[in-house]
Motif scaffolding. Structure first.
Motif, PDB file in Angstrom:
ATOM      1  N   VAL A 240       0.863  -1.184   0.000  1.00 44.38           N
ATOM      2  CA  VAL A 240       0.000   0.000   0.000  1.00 44.38           C
ATOM      3  C   VAL A 240       0.896   1.229   0.000  1.00 44.38           C
ATOM      4  CG1 VAL A 240      -1.713   1.320   1.283  1.00 44.38           C
ATOM      5  CG2 VAL A 240      -1.893  -1.182   1.173  1.00 44.38           C
ATOM      6  N   ASP A 241       0.901   1.946  -1.114  1.00 47.36           N
ATOM      7  CA  ASP A 241       1.766   3.123  -1.232  1.00 47.36           C
ATOM      8  C   ASP A 241       1.069   4.427  -0.869  1.00 47.36           C
ATOM      9  OD1 ASP A 241       4.119   1.875  -1.990  1.00 47.36           O
ATOM     10  OD2 ASP A 241       3.579   1.863  -4.120  1.00 47.36           O
ATOM     11  N   LEU A 242      -0.269   4.415  -0.873  1.00 50.63           N
ATOM     12  CA  LEU A 242      -1.020   5.662  -0.721  1.00 50.63           C
ATOM     13  C   LEU A 242      -2.218   5.448   0.189  1.00 50.63           C
ATOM     14  CD1 LEU A 242      -1.639   8.621  -1.574  1.00 50.63           C
ATOM     15  CD2 LEU A 242      -2.787   7.671  -3.604  1.00 50.63           C
ATOM     16  N   VAL A 243      -2.411   6.371   1.126  1.00 46.26           N
ATOM     17  CA  VAL A 243      -3.541   6.325   2.058  1.00 46.26           C
ATOM     18  C   VAL A 243      -4.190   7.705   2.098  1.00 46.26           C
ATOM     19  CG1 VAL A 243      -4.219   6.063   4.477  1.00 46.26           C
ATOM     20  CG2 VAL A 243      -2.552   4.488   3.477  1.00 46.26           C
ATOM     21  N   PHE A 244      -5.522   7.721   2.095  1.00 51.68           N
ATOM     22  CA  PHE A 244      -6.292   8.945   2.295  1.00 51.68           C
ATOM     23  C   PHE A 244      -6.963   8.884   3.664  1.00 51.68           C
ATOM     24  CE2 PHE A 244      -5.686   9.209  -2.181  1.00 51.68           C
ATOM     25  CZ  PHE A 244      -5.953  10.508  -2.595  1.00 51.68           C
ATOM     26  N   LEU A 245      -6.864   9.967   4.431  1.00 52.16           N
ATOM     27  CA  LEU A 245      -7.501  10.059   5.743  1.00 52.16           C
ATOM     28  C   LEU A 245      -8.487  11.228   5.744  1.00 52.16           C
ATOM     29  CD1 LEU A 245      -4.360   9.707   8.058  1.00 52.16           C
ATOM     30  CD2 LEU A 245      -6.039   7.931   7.538  1.00 52.16           C
ATOM     31  N   GLY A 246      -9.677  11.004   6.317  1.00 53.09           N
ATOM     32  CA  GLY A 246     -10.612  12.118   6.380  1.00 53.09           C
ATOM     33  C   GLY A 246     -11.996  11.720   6.822  1.00 53.09           C
ATOM     34  N   TYR A 268      -1.805   2.140  -7.013  1.00 49.32           N
ATOM     35  CA  TYR A 268      -0.929   2.228  -5.837  1.00 49.32           C
ATOM     36  C   TYR A 268      -1.473   1.414  -4.662  1.00 49.32           C
ATOM     37  CZ  TYR A 268       0.644   6.240  -8.560  1.00 49.32           C
ATOM     38  OH  TYR A 268       1.100   7.060  -9.573  1.00 49.32           O
ATOM     39  N   ASN A 269      -2.487   0.550  -4.928  1.00 49.54           N
ATOM     40  CA  ASN A 269      -3.160  -0.187  -3.859  1.00 49.54           C
ATOM     41  C   ASN A 269      -3.614   0.767  -2.751  1.00 49.54           C
ATOM     42  OD1 ASN A 269      -2.699  -2.765  -5.084  1.00 49.54           O
ATOM     43  ND2 ASN A 269      -0.592  -2.693  -4.318  1.00 49.54           N
ATOM     44  N   ALA A 270      -4.137   1.895  -3.171  1.00 51.61           N
ATOM     45  CA  ALA A 270      -4.497   2.956  -2.229  1.00 51.61           C
ATOM     46  C   ALA A 270      -5.651   2.526  -1.338  1.00 51.61           C
ATOM     47  CB  ALA A 270      -4.865   4.224  -3.003  1.00 51.61           C
ATOM     48  N   VAL A 271      -5.674   3.065  -0.124  1.00 53.95           N
ATOM     49  CA  VAL A 271      -6.713   2.783   0.856  1.00 53.95           C
ATOM     50  C   VAL A 271      -7.347   4.111   1.274  1.00 53.95           C
ATOM     51  CG1 VAL A 271      -7.217   1.886   3.166  1.00 53.95           C
ATOM     52  CG2 VAL A 271      -5.569   0.694   1.696  1.00 53.95           C
ATOM     53  N   ALA A 272      -8.686   4.178   1.225  1.00 47.03           N
ATOM     54  CA  ALA A 272      -9.418   5.383   1.617  1.00 47.03           C
ATOM     55  C   ALA A 272     -10.003   5.184   3.011  1.00 47.03           C
ATOM     56  CB  ALA A 272     -10.528   5.688   0.619  1.00 47.03           C
ATOM     57  N   LEU A 273      -9.450   5.882   3.976  1.00 46.63           N
ATOM     58  CA  LEU A 273      -9.913   5.782   5.367  1.00 46.63           C
ATOM     59  C   LEU A 273     -10.726   7.024   5.716  1.00 46.63           C
ATOM     60  CD1 LEU A 273      -6.618   4.364   6.937  1.00 46.63           C
ATOM     61  CD2 LEU A 273      -8.678   3.098   6.277  1.00 46.63           C
ATOM     62  N   GLY A 274     -11.857   7.174   5.040  1.00 51.82           N
ATOM     63  CA  GLY A 274     -12.767   8.287   5.285  1.00 51.82           C
ATOM     64  C   GLY A 274     -14.030   7.791   5.953  1.00 51.82           C
ATOM     65  N   PHE A 275     -14.491   8.504   6.993  1.00 53.48           N
ATOM     66  CA  PHE A 275     -15.690   8.130   7.738  1.00 53.48           C
ATOM     67  C   PHE A 275     -16.608   9.349   7.831  1.00 53.48           C
ATOM     68  CE2 PHE A 275     -14.707   4.103  10.256  1.00 53.48           C
ATOM     69  CZ  PHE A 275     -13.622   3.736   9.459  1.00 53.48           C
ATOM     70  N   GLY A 294       0.348  -1.763  10.047  1.00 47.68           N
ATOM     71  CA  GLY A 294       0.423  -2.941   9.181  1.00 47.68           C
ATOM     72  C   GLY A 294       0.681  -2.642   7.729  1.00 47.68           C
ATOM     73  N   MET A 295       1.124  -1.424   7.422  1.00 44.07           N
ATOM     74  CA  MET A 295       1.499  -1.070   6.048  1.00 44.07           C
ATOM     75  C   MET A 295       2.544   0.031   6.140  1.00 44.07           C
ATOM     76  SD  MET A 295      -2.038   0.899   4.956  1.00 44.07           S
ATOM     77  CE  MET A 295      -2.875   1.980   6.115  1.00 44.07           C
ATOM     78  N   ALA A 296       3.141   0.382   5.005  1.00 44.27           N
ATOM     79  CA  ALA A 296       4.193   1.398   4.995  1.00 44.27           C
ATOM     80  C   ALA A 296       4.011   2.305   3.782  1.00 44.27           C
ATOM     81  CB  ALA A 296       5.568   0.745   4.978  1.00 44.27           C
ATOM     82  N   PRO A 297       2.973   3.131   3.777  1.00 45.54           N
ATOM     83  CA  PRO A 297       2.713   3.968   2.603  1.00 45.54           C
ATOM     84  C   PRO A 297       3.804   5.020   2.388  1.00 45.54           C
ATOM     85  CG  PRO A 297       1.329   4.627   4.446  1.00 45.54           C
ATOM     86  CD  PRO A 297       2.003   3.360   4.858  1.00 45.54           C
ATOM     87  N   LYS A 298       3.990   5.374   1.126  1.00 47.57           N
ATOM     88  CA  LYS A 298       4.918   6.454   0.799  1.00 47.57           C
ATOM     89  C   LYS A 298       4.286   7.821   1.049  1.00 47.57           C
ATOM     90  CE  LYS A 298       7.208   3.787  -2.867  1.00 47.57           C
ATOM     91  NZ  LYS A 298       7.473   3.725  -4.318  1.00 47.57           N
ATOM     92  N   ALA A 299       2.971   7.907   0.824  1.00 50.51           N
ATOM     93  CA  ALA A 299       2.283   9.194   0.972  1.00 50.51           C
ATOM     94  C   ALA A 299       0.944   8.988   1.670  1.00 50.51           C
ATOM     95  CB  ALA A 299       2.066   9.837  -0.397  1.00 50.51           C
ATOM     96  N   ILE A 300       0.586   9.962   2.492  1.00 50.81           N
ATOM     97  CA  ILE A 300      -0.704   9.983   3.170  1.00 50.81           C
ATOM     98  C   ILE A 300      -1.347  11.336   2.902  1.00 50.81           C
ATOM     99  CG2 ILE A 300      -1.885   9.948   5.404  1.00 50.81           C
ATOM    100  CD1 ILE A 300       0.283   8.096   6.434  1.00 50.81           C
ATOM    101  N   VAL A 301      -2.538  11.324   2.334  1.00 51.12           N
ATOM    102  CA  VAL A 301      -3.290  12.549   2.075  1.00 51.12           C
ATOM    103  C   VAL A 301      -4.311  12.715   3.192  1.00 51.12           C
ATOM    104  CG1 VAL A 301      -4.789  13.774   0.468  1.00 51.12           C
ATOM    105  CG2 VAL A 301      -2.996  12.250  -0.417  1.00 51.12           C
ATOM    106  N   MET A 302      -4.270  13.831   3.893  1.00 52.16           N
ATOM    107  CA  MET A 302      -5.189  14.046   5.011  1.00 52.16           C
ATOM    108  C   MET A 302      -5.957  15.352   4.858  1.00 52.16           C
ATOM    109  SD  MET A 302      -4.581  14.041   9.151  1.00 52.16           S
ATOM    110  CE  MET A 302      -3.879  15.678   9.322  1.00 52.16           C
ATOM    111  N   LEU A 421       6.113  11.658  -5.095  1.00 50.97           N
ATOM    112  CA  LEU A 421       6.202  10.930  -3.833  1.00 50.97           C
ATOM    113  C   LEU A 421       5.997   9.442  -4.029  1.00 50.97           C
ATOM    114  CD1 LEU A 421       4.072  13.299  -1.533  1.00 50.97           C
ATOM    115  CD2 LEU A 421       6.567  13.256  -1.824  1.00 50.97           C
ATOM    116  N   LEU A 422       5.248   9.050  -5.075  1.00 49.17           N
ATOM    117  CA  LEU A 422       4.888   7.665  -5.289  1.00 49.17           C
ATOM    118  C   LEU A 422       5.801   6.957  -6.297  1.00 49.17           C
ATOM    119  CD1 LEU A 422       1.019   8.169  -5.407  1.00 49.17           C
ATOM    120  CD2 LEU A 422       2.352   7.243  -3.510  1.00 49.17           C
ATOM    121  N   ALA A 423       6.758   7.677  -6.818  1.00 46.70           N
ATOM    122  CA  ALA A 423       7.660   7.065  -7.802  1.00 46.70           C
ATOM    123  C   ALA A 423       8.438   5.924  -7.166  1.00 46.70           C
ATOM    124  CB  ALA A 423       8.611   8.126  -8.348  1.00 46.70           C
ATOM    125  N   PRO A 424       8.760   4.871  -7.933  1.00 45.11           N
ATOM    126  CA  PRO A 424       9.546   3.746  -7.411  1.00 45.11           C
ATOM    127  C   PRO A 424      10.885   4.220  -6.861  1.00 45.11           C
ATOM    128  CG  PRO A 424       8.618   3.194  -9.550  1.00 45.11           C
ATOM    129  CD  PRO A 424       8.357   4.665  -9.334  1.00 45.11           C
TER     130      PRO A 424
END
Length: 424
Positions: A240-246, A268-275, A294-302, A421-424
């Motif tokens: 998981v390289d990318l996570v969104f929080l909100g 990027y196997n992104a995960v959206a953690l919005g509630f 349990g993951m190590a994302p390169k970028a987190i959008v909040m 930020l997400l480049a290899p």
């Protein structure tokens, strides 16, 4: 001297020590308005039911109140977005002399709240009301009969509030479905509070589950589902390289934004953690309960905080403190990730909207939280706004949440910042 002072206070008329708002009937000049967001009725006799408009938004909702033989007022509501019994119409009260030792007291009987929530409110000047959420405690009180409640009046006060002319001294509010009874309502100049209330100065930084009736049934299950989603990525060997929080705007990537998500972020196997409904303290609870572990994302959008505005019109500095607490939690758990901290999106149709202006005050403070390396600040509000500052319904249909086109604009506005930020 102390004894003499006490004797003098005891001899003063009761009106200088307490205001009885309702002891079988409202105080002189006041009445109870029974309301939902579409209508209003006055409780003048034994019962009042809020009338339905010709084309109701919620056809199956029902809000009513009744006055019992003992004077108690019972608010009954079903499938309601908002139901209120509101004491109003009298000469505005000057409650400045009731601080800091005053209390709001009443008898409370929670008859049913299995599918509902409740709050207590008090006015605090023009365009101002303060509230105490009581969903969790209210559900625990079901079936226990009448209990005497005493809240410190300062529970409803914030620095800068105007208590010189309070025109709505009390509101009992319900959401969803329930039945709540209240009696013997009064405001004491000197009293002993027996019921705990949140400290408004710490609310945004104190981790807590979302306390709303419309969310309580799905909020924790969604949290568990998100933990399972992260485990599934890990078990399958996917990074998981990318996570969104909100909040709900971030949650919308799963609905109105799913096409844009698939195009721009799925790779990027992104995960959206919005509630939906989350404030800063609710996101903080989720982070502290494992949502980015349990993951190590390169970028987190909040992006978080617009519900601090919408729910309680919180001092911008307090909201920013909540955002800062979340950044610290992210840094603690994911030190390798770069956080893209987004300015709150514009809300309200026009630039002079109260919540729009309030969010702008928050946004003005956010750049100070970014160092340009570990935390990068980005404001894309102009991409969502017309040239004259108004909002378009084809981008923000309700002037808060995005349409599919709005999500595409959001995704494209992130590209320049995210791709490096997400480049290899």
């Amino acid at each position: 001297m102390n004894r003499l002072l006490l004797a003098l206070l005891a001899a003063l008329p009761l009106t200088t020590q307490a205001m009885t708002l309702d002891d079988g009937k409202p105080a002189t000049g006041w009445h109870i308005a029974v309301t939902d967001f579409e209508g209003e009725a006055r409780l003048t006799g034994d019962r009042a039911t809020v009338p339905k408009p010709a084309q109701p938004h919620v056809p199956n909702s029902r809000v009513a109140a009744q006055r019992g033989d003992d004077g108690a007022v019972t608010l009954q509501f079903s499938n309601s977005w908002i139901a209120q019994a509101r004491w109003q119409g009298g000469k505005p009260l000057d409650l400045r002399g009731y601080l800091p030792h005053g209390t709001v007291e009443f008898d409370l009987n929670v008859i049913d709240l299995a599918k509902g929530g409740m709050k207590f409110k008090l006015g605090c000047g023009k365009d101002c009301e303060r509230k105490i959420p009581y969903l969790f405690a209210g559900r625990l009180a079901v079936g226990k009969g009448r209990q005497r409640m005493s809240f410190a009046l300062k529970c409803f006060w914030r620095d800068g509030d105007d208590f010189s002319a309070v025109d709505v001294p009390f509101t009992l509010e319900g959401t969803g479905s329930g039945e709540i009874q209240i009696a013997k309502l009064r405001i004491n100049k000197h009293g002993k509070a027996t019921t705990v209330c949140p400290d408004y100065r710490k609310q945004s930084v104190t981790p807590q589950r979302l306390q709303e009736s419309w969310a309580v049934d799905w909020w924790l299950p969604r949290h568990e589902a998100k933990l399972a989603e992260i485990r599934a990525h890990r078990d399958a060997g996917r990074r998981v390289d990318l996570v969104f929080l909100g909040d709900s705007i971030t949650q919308g990537w799963e609905n109105e934004g799913k096409t844009a998500w698939a195009t721009h972020f799925a790779q990027y196997n992104a995960v959206a953690l919005g509630f939906g409904g989350d404030r800063t303290e609710n996101l903080l609870w989720r982070l502290q309960h494992g949502e980015i572990d349990g993951m190590a994302p390169k970028a987190i959008v909040m992006m978080i905080g617009t519900n601090n505005t919408g729910e309680r019109l919180e001092d911008p500095a307090l909201t920013v403190a909540g955002i800062q607490a979340n950044l610290a939690e992210i840094r603690k758990r994911q030190p390798q990730a770069t956080v893209l901290l987004l300015a709150l999106f514009p809300r309200g149709e026009k630039p002079d909207d109260l919540t729009r202006r309030h969010n702008a005050r928050i946004n003005a403070l956010l750049p100070a939280l970014a160092d340009g390396r570990q935390v990068v600040f980005l404001d894309i509000g102009s991409a969502l706004t017309n040239a004259d500052g108004t909002l378009s319904k084809d981008i923000l249909p309700d002037f808060l949440h995005l349409s599919p086109r709005g999500y595409d604009l959001w995704a494209r506005s992130l590209e320049a910042s995210l791709i490096p930020l997400l480049a290899p």
